[in-house]
Design a protein around this motif. Structure first.
Motif, PDB file in Angstrom:
ATOM      1  N   THR A   1       0.691  -0.857  -0.265  1.00 59.58           N
ATOM      2  CA  THR A   1      -0.160   0.185   0.422  1.00 59.58           C
ATOM      3  C   THR A   1       0.853   1.864   0.028  1.00 59.58           C
ATOM      4  O   THR A   1       0.681   2.410  -0.689  1.00 59.58           O
ATOM      5  CB  THR A   1      -0.943  -0.249   1.232  1.00 59.58           C
ATOM      6  N   LEU A   2       1.660   0.990   0.866  1.00 60.07           N
ATOM      7  CA  LEU A   2       2.574   2.539   0.584  1.00 60.07           C
ATOM      8  C   LEU A   2       3.234   2.563   0.072  1.00 60.07           C
ATOM      9  O   LEU A   2       4.144   3.799  -0.775  1.00 60.07           O
ATOM     10  CB  LEU A   2       3.797   2.097   2.140  1.00 60.07           C
TER      11      LEU A   2
ATOM     12  N   VAL B   1       2.712   1.902  -3.182  1.00 59.99           N
ATOM     13  CA  VAL B   1       1.722   2.345  -4.604  1.00 59.99           C
ATOM     14  C   VAL B   1       0.843   3.903  -4.074  1.00 59.99           C
ATOM     15  O   VAL B   1       0.814   4.893  -5.041  1.00 59.99           O
ATOM     16  CB  VAL B   1       0.629   1.724  -4.719  1.00 59.99           C
ATOM     17  N   VAL B   2       0.339   4.119  -3.099  1.00 60.22           N
ATOM     18  CA  VAL B   2       0.052   5.480  -2.521  1.00 60.22           C
ATOM     19  C   VAL B   2       0.454   6.904  -2.305  1.00 60.22           C
ATOM     20  O   VAL B   2       0.820   8.144  -2.698  1.00 60.22           O
ATOM     21  CB  VAL B   2      -0.761   5.137  -0.794  1.00 60.22           C
ATOM     22  N   VAL B   3       1.967   6.250  -1.682  1.00 62.24           N
ATOM     23  CA  VAL B   3       2.831   7.565  -1.045  1.00 62.24           C
ATOM     24  C   VAL B   3       3.404   8.346  -2.874  1.00 62.24           C
ATOM     25  O   VAL B   3       3.169   9.465  -2.695  1.00 62.24           O
ATOM     26  CB  VAL B   3       4.458   7.353  -0.453  1.00 62.24           C
TER      27      VAL B   3
ATOM     28  N   ALA C   1       1.616   7.994  -5.329  1.00 62.33           N
ATOM     29  CA  ALA C   1       0.944   8.982  -6.499  1.00 62.33           C
ATOM     30  C   ALA C   1       0.412   9.640  -5.458  1.00 62.33           C
ATOM     31  O   ALA C   1       0.083  11.391  -5.732  1.00 62.33           O
ATOM     32  CB  ALA C   1      -0.738   8.089  -5.979  1.00 62.33           C
ATOM     33  N   LEU C   2       0.262  10.572  -4.088  1.00 67.36           N
ATOM     34  CA  LEU C   2       0.247  11.278  -3.685  1.00 67.36           C
ATOM     35  C   LEU C   2       1.150  12.356  -3.848  1.00 67.36           C
ATOM     36  O   LEU C   2       0.924  13.727  -3.373  1.00 67.36           O
ATOM     37  CB  LEU C   2       0.647  10.986  -2.285  1.00 67.36           C
ATOM     38  N   ARG C   3       2.862  12.252  -3.658  1.00 73.91           N
ATOM     39  CA  ARG C   3       3.237  12.382  -4.567  1.00 73.91           C
ATOM     40  C   ARG C   3       2.908  13.677  -5.399  1.00 73.91           C
ATOM     41  O   ARG C   3       3.475  14.451  -6.354  1.00 73.91           O
ATOM     42  CB  ARG C   3       4.753  11.568  -4.333  1.00 73.91           C
ATOM     43  N   GLU C   4       3.016  12.607  -6.286  1.00 69.45           N
ATOM     44  CA  GLU C   4       2.642  13.643  -7.630  1.00 69.45           C
ATOM     45  C   GLU C   4       1.897  14.825  -8.188  1.00 69.45           C
ATOM     46  O   GLU C   4       0.256  14.625  -7.466  1.00 69.45           O
ATOM     47  CB  GLU C   4       2.021  11.983  -8.839  1.00 69.45           C
TER      48      GLU C   4
ATOM     49  N   ARG D   1      -0.779  14.538 -13.041  1.00 70.06           N
ATOM     50  CA  ARG D   1      -1.622  13.605 -13.957  1.00 70.06           C
ATOM     51  C   ARG D   1      -1.998  14.615 -14.903  1.00 70.06           C
ATOM     52  O   ARG D   1      -1.944  13.096 -16.005  1.00 70.06           O
ATOM     53  CB  ARG D   1      -2.210  14.082 -12.582  1.00 70.06           C
TER      54      ARG D   1
END
Length: 62
Positions: free
Chosen positions: A29-30, A32-34, A36-39, A44
């Motif tokens: 999860t980390l 994939v999620v981290v 994605a949150l930094r982008e 995007r």
């Protein structure tokens, strides 16, 4: 080594499996999620519709 028959053995094995599976879920999860949150939103949008980065610059919207 014989079959797993004792309740304590089964409980220990299930606990170890649960902890290992839980750690795997957290790590994946980390992973994939981290990112994605930094982008950024601009990155995007540019990737999604293939707009060149220079075209999205505010100075070009005069």
């Amino acid at each position: 080594m014989g079959p797993i028959t004792g309740l304590a053995t089964i409980a220990t094995a299930l606990t170890v499996i649960l902890v290992v599976a839980g750690l795997a879920v957290v790590v994946l999860t980390l992973a994939v999620v981290v990112p994605a949150l930094r982008e950024t939103r601009g990155a995007r949008l540019a990737r999604q519709v293939s707009i060149p980065r220079w075209y999205l610059h505010p100075a070009t919207s005069h």
